[in-house]
Design a protein around this motif. Structure first.
Motif, PDB file in Angstrom:
ATOM      1  N   VAL A  79      17.096  93.160   8.424  1.00  0.00           N
ATOM      2  CA  VAL A  79      16.269  93.861   9.402  1.00  0.00           C
ATOM      3  C   VAL A  79      16.145  92.973  10.633  1.00  0.00           C
ATOM      4  CG1 VAL A  79      13.979  94.832   9.841  1.00  0.00           C
ATOM      5  CG2 VAL A  79      14.964  94.968   7.539  1.00  0.00           C
ATOM      6  N   ALA A  80      16.447  93.543  11.799  1.00  0.00           N
ATOM      7  CA  ALA A  80      16.277  92.812  13.052  1.00  0.00           C
ATOM      8  C   ALA A  80      14.828  92.942  13.505  1.00  0.00           C
ATOM      9  CB  ALA A  80      17.209  93.369  14.124  1.00  0.00           C
ATOM     10  N   GLU A  81      14.277  91.830  13.965  1.00  0.00           N
ATOM     11  CA  GLU A  81      12.943  91.817  14.573  1.00  0.00           C
ATOM     12  C   GLU A  81      13.160  91.851  16.081  1.00  0.00           C
ATOM     13  OE1 GLU A  81      11.602  88.115  13.005  1.00  0.00           O
ATOM     14  OE2 GLU A  81      11.458  88.899  10.971  1.00  0.00           O
ATOM     15  N   LEU A  82      12.596  92.852  16.733  1.00  0.00           N
ATOM     16  CA  LEU A  82      12.820  93.038  18.157  1.00  0.00           C
ATOM     17  C   LEU A  82      11.660  92.487  18.984  1.00  0.00           C
ATOM     18  CD1 LEU A  82      14.242  96.683  18.035  1.00  0.00           C
ATOM     19  CD2 LEU A  82      15.472  94.508  17.906  1.00  0.00           C
ATOM     20  N   ALA A  83      11.940  92.138  20.225  1.00  0.00           N
ATOM     21  CA  ALA A  83      10.942  91.538  21.115  1.00  0.00           C
ATOM     22  C   ALA A  83       9.715  92.431  21.295  1.00  0.00           C
ATOM     23  CB  ALA A  83      11.577  91.233  22.471  1.00  0.00           C
ATOM     24  N   CYS A  84       9.864  93.722  21.128  1.00  0.00           N
ATOM     25  CA  CYS A  84       8.763  94.665  21.311  1.00  0.00           C
ATOM     26  C   CYS A  84       7.802  94.680  20.124  1.00  0.00           C
ATOM     27  CB  CYS A  84       9.321  96.066  21.537  1.00  0.00           C
ATOM     28  SG  CYS A  84      10.368  96.645  20.164  1.00  0.00           S
ATOM     29  N   GLY A  85       8.180  94.020  19.011  1.00  0.00           N
ATOM     30  CA  GLY A  85       7.339  94.014  17.824  1.00  0.00           C
ATOM     31  C   GLY A  85       7.755  95.049  16.786  1.00  0.00           C
ATOM     32  N   HIS A  86       8.850  95.744  17.027  1.00  0.00           N
ATOM     33  CA  HIS A  86       9.370  96.695  16.052  1.00  0.00           C
ATOM     34  C   HIS A  86      10.477  96.046  15.234  1.00  0.00           C
ATOM     35  CE1 HIS A  86       7.854  99.888  18.982  1.00  0.00           C
ATOM     36  NE2 HIS A  86       7.129 100.006  17.884  1.00  0.00           N
ATOM     37  N   ASN A  87      10.740  96.619  14.067  1.00  0.00           N
ATOM     38  CA  ASN A  87      11.835  96.203  13.201  1.00  0.00           C
ATOM     39  C   ASN A  87      12.908  97.283  13.207  1.00  0.00           C
ATOM     40  OD1 ASN A  87      10.431  93.911  12.347  1.00  0.00           O
ATOM     41  ND2 ASN A  87       9.487  94.994  10.647  1.00  0.00           N
ATOM     42  N   GLN A  88      14.155  96.873  13.011  1.00  0.00           N
ATOM     43  CA  GLN A  88      15.257  97.835  12.920  1.00  0.00           C
ATOM     44  C   GLN A  88      16.283  97.323  11.921  1.00  0.00           C
ATOM     45  OE1 GLN A  88      16.715  99.286  16.657  1.00  0.00           O
ATOM     46  NE2 GLN A  88      18.730  99.648  15.837  1.00  0.00           N
ATOM     47  N   HIS A  89      16.650  98.157  10.934  1.00  0.00           N
ATOM     48  CA  HIS A  89      17.681  97.766   9.973  1.00  0.00           C
ATOM     49  C   HIS A  89      19.001  97.528  10.690  1.00  0.00           C
ATOM     50  CE1 HIS A  89      14.951  99.144   6.766  1.00  0.00           C
ATOM     51  NE2 HIS A  89      15.631  98.241   6.058  1.00  0.00           N
ATOM     52  N   THR A  90      19.716  96.496  10.247  1.00  0.00           N
ATOM     53  CA  THR A  90      21.024  96.159  10.807  1.00  0.00           C
ATOM     54  C   THR A  90      22.003  95.978   9.644  1.00  0.00           C
ATOM     55  OG1 THR A  90      20.316  93.854  10.936  1.00  0.00           O
ATOM     56  CG2 THR A  90      20.210  95.144  12.962  1.00  0.00           C
ATOM     57  N   ARG A  91      22.228  97.049   8.924  1.00  0.00           N
ATOM     58  CA  ARG A  91      23.076  97.002   7.731  1.00  0.00           C
ATOM     59  C   ARG A  91      24.564  96.935   8.087  1.00  0.00           C
ATOM     60  NH1 ARG A  91      19.291 101.166   6.626  1.00  0.00           N
ATOM     61  NH2 ARG A  91      17.889 100.620   4.936  1.00  0.00           N
ATOM     62  N   HIS A  92      25.300  96.244   7.245  1.00  0.00           N
ATOM     63  CA  HIS A  92      26.764  96.286   7.270  1.00  0.00           C
ATOM     64  C   HIS A  92      27.155  97.145   6.076  1.00  0.00           C
ATOM     65  CE1 HIS A  92      30.905  95.206   7.775  1.00  0.00           C
ATOM     66  NE2 HIS A  92      30.961  94.576   6.609  1.00  0.00           N
ATOM     67  N   ASN A  93      27.547  98.385   6.351  1.00  0.00           N
ATOM     68  CA  ASN A  93      27.802  99.360   5.298  1.00  0.00           C
ATOM     69  C   ASN A  93      29.098 100.120   5.594  1.00  0.00           C
ATOM     70  OD1 ASN A  93      27.402 100.970   3.065  1.00  0.00           O
ATOM     71  ND2 ASN A  93      25.936 102.327   4.062  1.00  0.00           N
ATOM     72  N   PRO A  94      30.249  99.416   5.519  1.00  0.00           N
ATOM     73  CA  PRO A  94      31.521 100.082   5.830  1.00  0.00           C
ATOM     74  C   PRO A  94      31.768 101.274   4.898  1.00  0.00           C
ATOM     75  CG  PRO A  94      31.824  97.731   5.450  1.00  0.00           C
ATOM     76  CD  PRO A  94      30.412  98.057   5.084  1.00  0.00           C
ATOM     77  N   PRO A  95      32.446 102.295   5.340  1.00  0.00           N
ATOM     78  CA  PRO A  95      33.037 102.474   6.668  1.00  0.00           C
ATOM     79  C   PRO A  95      32.091 103.124   7.669  1.00  0.00           C
ATOM     80  CG  PRO A  95      33.724 104.284   5.278  1.00  0.00           C
ATOM     81  CD  PRO A  95      32.840 103.379   4.425  1.00  0.00           C
ATOM     82  N   TRP A  96      30.863 103.430   7.273  1.00  0.00           N
ATOM     83  CA  TRP A  96      29.942 104.136   8.165  1.00  0.00           C
ATOM     84  C   TRP A  96      29.354 103.235   9.243  1.00  0.00           C
ATOM     85  CZ3 TRP A  96      29.827 104.707   2.845  1.00  0.00           C
ATOM     86  CH2 TRP A  96      30.360 105.898   2.380  1.00  0.00           C
ATOM     87  N   THR A  97      28.953 102.054   8.883  1.00  0.00           N
ATOM     88  CA  THR A  97      28.364 101.121   9.833  1.00  0.00           C
ATOM     89  C   THR A  97      29.069  99.778   9.712  1.00  0.00           C
ATOM     90  OG1 THR A  97      26.221 102.205   9.516  1.00  0.00           O
ATOM     91  CG2 THR A  97      26.206 100.086  10.625  1.00  0.00           C
ATOM     92  N   GLU A  98      29.676  99.338  10.801  1.00  0.00           N
ATOM     93  CA  GLU A  98      30.416  98.067  10.827  1.00  0.00           C
ATOM     94  C   GLU A  98      29.602  97.011  11.569  1.00  0.00           C
ATOM     95  OE1 GLU A  98      33.414  97.235   9.529  1.00  0.00           O
ATOM     96  OE2 GLU A  98      33.839  99.205   8.686  1.00  0.00           O
ATOM     97  N   ARG A  99      28.940  96.144  10.832  1.00  0.00           N
ATOM     98  CA  ARG A  99      28.205  95.022  11.414  1.00  0.00           C
ATOM     99  C   ARG A  99      28.472  93.772  10.581  1.00  0.00           C
ATOM    100  NH1 ARG A  99      23.227  98.733  11.830  1.00  0.00           N
ATOM    101  NH2 ARG A  99      23.372  99.525  13.944  1.00  0.00           N
ATOM    102  N   PRO A 100      29.710  93.274  10.569  1.00  0.00           N
ATOM    103  CA  PRO A 100      30.034  92.114   9.730  1.00  0.00           C
ATOM    104  C   PRO A 100      29.248  90.867  10.126  1.00  0.00           C
ATOM    105  CG  PRO A 100      31.862  92.637  11.189  1.00  0.00           C
ATOM    106  CD  PRO A 100      30.868  93.755  11.312  1.00  0.00           C
TER     107      PRO A 100
END
Length: 68
Positions: free
Chosen positions: A17-38
């Motif tokens: 999960v990415a922590e953003l400067a605004c104070g929100h969280n956002q998932h940053t999954r690497h889930n090929p082939p749908w999401t590519e975030r190696p």
């Protein structure tokens, strides 16, 4: 709204999960082939993304912060 990544943590299912400067969280999954975030699977990769801008849908919705 674009917000900078300021840190990372894992959730209860061990997903990154990415922590953003605004104070929100956002998932940053690497889930090929749908999401590519190696870069999320290594410490070096995550560190290289600090400061990178992500679109924060929670800011667009004026949602309360996830953390302070």
């Amino acid at each position: 709204m674009q917000q900078a990544i300021v840190g990372f943590h894992t959730d209860e299912e061990n997903h990154w999960v990415a922590e953003l400067a605004c104070g929100h969280n956002q998932h940053t999954r690497h889930n090929p082939p749908w999401t590519e975030r190696p870069w999320v699977i290594s410490v070096e990769g995550r560190q290289s993304m600090l400061g990178h801008l992500l679109n924060c849908k929670k800011c667009d919705e004026d949602a309360p912060r996830d953390w302070s």
